[in-house]
Write an enzyme that holds these catalytic residues in place. Structure first.
Site, PDB file in Angstrom:
ATOM      1  N   CYS A 108       3.184   2.602   5.227  1.00 27.71           N
ATOM      2  CA  CYS A 108       2.717   3.980   5.353  1.00 27.71           C
ATOM      3  C   CYS A 108       1.197   3.989   5.463  1.00 27.71           C
ATOM      4  CB  CYS A 108       3.166   4.797   4.140  1.00 27.71           C
ATOM      5  SG  CYS A 108       2.627   6.509   4.203  1.00 27.71           S
ATOM      6  N   VAL A 109       0.723   4.526   6.575  1.00 25.84           N
ATOM      7  CA  VAL A 109      -0.704   4.694   6.807  1.00 25.84           C
ATOM      8  C   VAL A 109      -0.956   6.204   6.880  1.00 25.84           C
ATOM      9  CG1 VAL A 109      -2.660   4.139   8.301  1.00 25.84           C
ATOM     10  CG2 VAL A 109      -0.716   2.558   8.145  1.00 25.84           C
ATOM     11  N   ASN A 151       9.990  -0.943  13.912  1.00 22.19           N
ATOM     12  CA  ASN A 151       8.776  -0.333  13.388  1.00 22.19           C
ATOM     13  C   ASN A 151       9.119   0.872  12.525  1.00 22.19           C
ATOM     14  OD1 ASN A 151       6.316   0.780  12.847  1.00 22.19           O
ATOM     15  ND2 ASN A 151       5.617   0.818  14.971  1.00 22.19           N
ATOM     16  N   ALA A 178      -0.419  -2.424   5.899  1.00 22.29           N
ATOM     17  CA  ALA A 178       0.169  -2.369   7.238  1.00 22.29           C
ATOM     18  C   ALA A 178      -0.505  -3.347   8.205  1.00 22.29           C
ATOM     19  CB  ALA A 178       0.099  -0.944   7.784  1.00 22.29           C
ATOM     20  N   TRP A 206       0.848  -1.180   0.000  1.00 23.61           N
ATOM     21  CA  TRP A 206       0.000   0.000   0.000  1.00 23.61           C
ATOM     22  C   TRP A 206       0.891   1.239   0.000  1.00 23.61           C
ATOM     23  CZ3 TRP A 206      -4.951  -0.024  -0.985  1.00 23.61           C
ATOM     24  CH2 TRP A 206      -5.727   1.090  -0.706  1.00 23.61           C
ATOM     25  N   HIS A 247     -10.377   4.467  10.552  1.00 26.19           N
ATOM     26  CA  HIS A 247      -9.646   3.289  10.067  1.00 26.19           C
ATOM     27  C   HIS A 247      -8.135   3.473  10.247  1.00 26.19           C
ATOM     28  CE1 HIS A 247      -8.961  -0.307   7.709  1.00 26.19           C
ATOM     29  NE2 HIS A 247      -8.125   0.365   6.947  1.00 26.19           N
ATOM     30  N   ARG A 307       9.332  11.971   5.309  1.00 25.53           N
ATOM     31  CA  ARG A 307       9.977  10.881   6.042  1.00 25.53           C
ATOM     32  C   ARG A 307      10.476   9.761   5.135  1.00 25.53           C
ATOM     33  NH1 ARG A 307       6.702  13.776   8.703  1.00 25.53           N
ATOM     34  NH2 ARG A 307       6.947  14.146  10.933  1.00 25.53           N
ATOM     35  N   ASP A 333     -10.638  10.061   6.148  1.00 29.00           N
ATOM     36  CA  ASP A 333     -11.824  10.682   6.729  1.00 29.00           C
ATOM     37  C   ASP A 333     -12.467   9.845   7.828  1.00 29.00           C
ATOM     38  OD1 ASP A 333     -11.565  12.825   4.990  1.00 29.00           O
ATOM     39  OD2 ASP A 333     -12.779  11.850   3.441  1.00 29.00           O
ATOM     40  N   THR A 334     -11.963   8.630   8.067  1.00 27.18           N
ATOM     41  CA  THR A 334     -12.556   7.751   9.068  1.00 27.18           C
ATOM     42  C   THR A 334     -11.512   7.364  10.111  1.00 27.18           C
ATOM     43  OG1 THR A 334     -11.994   5.703   7.932  1.00 27.18           O
ATOM     44  CG2 THR A 334     -14.062   6.795   7.275  1.00 27.18           C
TER      45      THR A 334
END
Length: 155
Positions: A81-82, A114, A57, A23, A89, A128, A86-87
Site C-alpha cells: 500500500c502506497v 499486482n 513497495a 509498510w 515520492h 480496498r 506531500d511529495t
C-alpha cells in the site's frame, strides 16, 4: 470449448508466493489475510503458500523477480500500500513498482499479480482492504489461480 473461463482449482503440487510490504501493516496484513484465505478456500494447502515480507513497495519487484526466476512458484501475488503524501515520492514508488512487476512476469513467464494499492488517502486503502471495495488481496489471489490454470491450458 474455445475459452478458459472459470478454472479456479489449484493444479496439483502448485506453490504460491505472497510478497507483501511491511509498510502500512494494518492495510497490508488485511490484504495478506484475504489472499491466504482465498487460496486455502480454493484447495491450496497452507504449506504450499510462502509469505515473504519486504520493507516497502519499492522492494517488492526485486523479490518477485528472484522468486519467479527460481521457478518454484506457479504464481506470485504482490501486496502493499502506497498512500499519496506531500511529495512526488508516491508516484515514483507506485509507478516503478508496477513496472518492475510487469517486467518480472514477462521476463520469467510466471504470473506476478499486482495487488499493491496506490491510493490518495488512507480511507481509500481501507475501502480496498476489506471495506466497501472488497479485499484486493483476495482479488489478486483469484487472478493468480485463474492465470495458473489458463497458462496450463494454453499451447
Amino acid at each position: 470449448m474455445s475459452h478458459y473461463e472459470g478454472y479456479l482449482l489449484p493444479p496439483d503440487s502448485a506453490r504460491f508466493a505472497i510478497v507483501a510490504s511491511m509498510w502500512n501493516p494494518r492495510i497490508t496484513d488485511t490484504l495478506v489475510i484475504g489472499a491466504r484465505e482465498f487460496l486455502t478456500g480454493s484447495g491450496v494447502s497452507e504449506e504450499a503458500i510462502d509469505v515473504v515480507r519486504v520493507p516497502g513497495a519499492w522492494e517488492i519487484p526485486l523479490v518477485a523477480a528472484r522468486l519467479a526466476a527460481a521457478g518454484h512458484h506457479a504464481a506470485i501475488i504482490t501486496l502493499g500500500c502506497v498512500i499519496r503524501g506531500d511529495t512526488r515520492h508516491y508516484e515514483h514508488v507506485s509507478d516503478c513498482c508496477a513496472e518492475g512487476l510487469m517486467r518480472a512476469q514477462l521476463d520469467f513467464g510466471v504470473p506476478v499479480l499486482n495487488g499493491v494499492l496506490a491510493v490518495e488517502r488512507e480511507e481509500d486503502a481501507d475501502a480496498r482492504a476489506g471495506g466497501s471495495h472488497g479485499n484486493k488481496g483476495t482479488e489478486a489471489a483469484k487472478a493468480a489461480l485463474e492465470m495458473v490454470n489458463l497458462l496450463e491450458k494454453l499451447p
